[in-house]
Scaffold this active site. Structure first.
Site, mmCIF file in Angstrom:
data_model
loop_
_atom_site.group_PDB
_atom_site.id
_atom_site.type_symbol
_atom_site.label_atom_id
_atom_site.label_comp_id
_atom_site.label_asym_id
_atom_site.label_seq_id
_atom_site.Cartn_x
_atom_site.Cartn_y
_atom_site.Cartn_z
ATOM 1 N N SER A 44 4.068 0.064 8.043
ATOM 2 C CA SER A 44 4.097 1.013 6.745
ATOM 3 C C SER A 44 4.553 -0.422 5.433
ATOM 4 C CB SER A 44 5.709 1.929 7.187
ATOM 5 O OG SER A 44 6.512 1.222 7.212
ATOM 6 N N HIS A 45 4.809 -0.936 5.726
ATOM 7 C CA HIS A 45 4.400 -2.496 4.786
ATOM 8 C C HIS A 45 3.129 -3.741 5.226
ATOM 9 C CE1 HIS A 45 8.601 -1.246 3.040
ATOM 10 N NE2 HIS A 45 8.325 -1.578 3.836
ATOM 11 N N GLU A 186 6.772 6.828 4.223
ATOM 12 C CA GLU A 186 6.303 6.815 6.097
ATOM 13 C C GLU A 186 6.055 8.794 5.621
ATOM 14 O OE1 GLU A 186 6.832 6.232 9.298
ATOM 15 O OE2 GLU A 186 7.099 4.511 8.368
#
Length: 333
Positions: A44-45, A186
């Protein structure tokens, strides 16, 4: 799935960013953070956010040619104005003098203002731990958490991170957690995929709990630990916004979408020398504390370190993600 080396991911990300208007300084720092997130299993990063970064470069949500400016307001304080560029470049500029000041003064602070989001906060605090110092970091975000019992967002998901040195040039453990039950990225990921979210992650615009990711983005994020999560978000807001001179979450424009101009958020880092504060007891006390987790539970960051080890020979990248990456980098067939 295709396996790419961390270096290859970093190169492609850098090319994509420069192609969309980032300077070499800005692109190099951010690309390194993206590749490290992929290495550590923090999808997610990682590359998931690259299309957004490129889009925000072209609409001036982030200024790709920004030159961060460093000042030294006090012997133990380093300040960097990111100039509405990526936080990564500003942090990269401020980190070496922060470490130097902490070693000479015992404790030192790095204040970043007027920046875009900094990705995985633990990526930055771990650098402090690798220098043999205890690193504590805060980063604020656009408001998305309501006061306990309220409906209107007042503070961001506001992560904080602690990285503790292992005495061997690495980190014994790294805590990296937001004030919300889950990182907002998320929820964004689930909304894009048309997938539901688990109960308890977020509230809709009317303040009711929801499993619809799209409705959650119209409402607020659920704070971790109820009212205690709101307190955690306020703690971060004071350090990352008030103490740095950055925009509070209520003022900052969203990290998602193209509206509102640069968010102008901030980061704050503390670096502490164990030699200066513990009278030589740090290493032994650390092992007493960390030893309680061995065989019973995992220390924070264990999953991250495990992913790093398993990805040493190559990082799995989905075919669709690779195609997007190559297109952004100008390498699509």
């Amino acid at each position: 799935m295709t396996r790419l080396t961390q270096a290859r991911i970093e190169t492609l990300a850098r090319e994509a960013l420069t192609r969309h208007g980032a300077s070499e300084r800005q692109a190099v720092a951010l690309a390194a953070g993206i590749a490290a997130a992929e290495r550590d299993g923090l999808k997610s990063h990682g590359l998931m956010y690259l299309p957004t970064y490129c889009e925000h470069l072209t609409c001036d949500k982030v200024l790709g040619l920004a030159e961060p400016r460093l000042t030294r307001p006090a012997p133990a304080v380093v300040a960097v104005d990111a100039g509405n560029g990526f936080a990564h470049a500003a942090i990269a500029l401020g980190m070496p003098p922060l470490i130097e000041a902490a070693r000479s003064q015992g404790v030192a602070a790095l204040a970043i203002r007027n920046s875009y989001n900094c990705g995985a906060l633990g990526y930055h605090t771990e650098r402090i731990a690798q220098a043999g110092l205890v690193g504590l970091g805060f980063t604020n975000a656009p408001a998305s958490i309501a006061p306990w019992g309220g409906r209107k967002a007042a503070v961001g998901t506001n992560p904080w991170s602690l990285a503790v040195p292992d005495g061997q040039g690495g980190a014994r453990f790294v805590i990296d957690q937001s004030a919300s039950v889950v990182a907002k990225s998320e929820v964004i990921k689930r909304a894009r995929a048309g997938e539901p979210i688990p109960p308890g992650w977020a509230f809709d615009a009317s303040g009711e709990t929801t499993t619809d990711a799209g409705e959650a983005l119209k409402g607020t994020m659920a704070p971790a630990g109820g009212y205690k999560g709101v307190g955690s978000a306020l703690l971060v807001e004071i350090f990352a916004a008030c103490l740095t001179g950055a925009n509070p979450g209520l003022v900052a424009s969203p990290f998602s979408g193209t509206a509102g101009g640069p968010p102008g958020t901030g980061q704050f880092f503390l670096a502490v020398s164990p030699d200066a504060t513990s009278a030589g007891a740090f290493a032994g006390n650390l092992e007493t504390v960390a030893g309680a987790f061995i065989g019973e539970a995992r220390l924070p960051g264990t999953r991250r370190f495990g992913a790093r080890e398993s990805n040493a020979q190559g990082i799995e990248v989905a075919a669709e993600t690779l195609a997007t990456l190559e297109k952004l980098a100008g390498m699509a067939a």
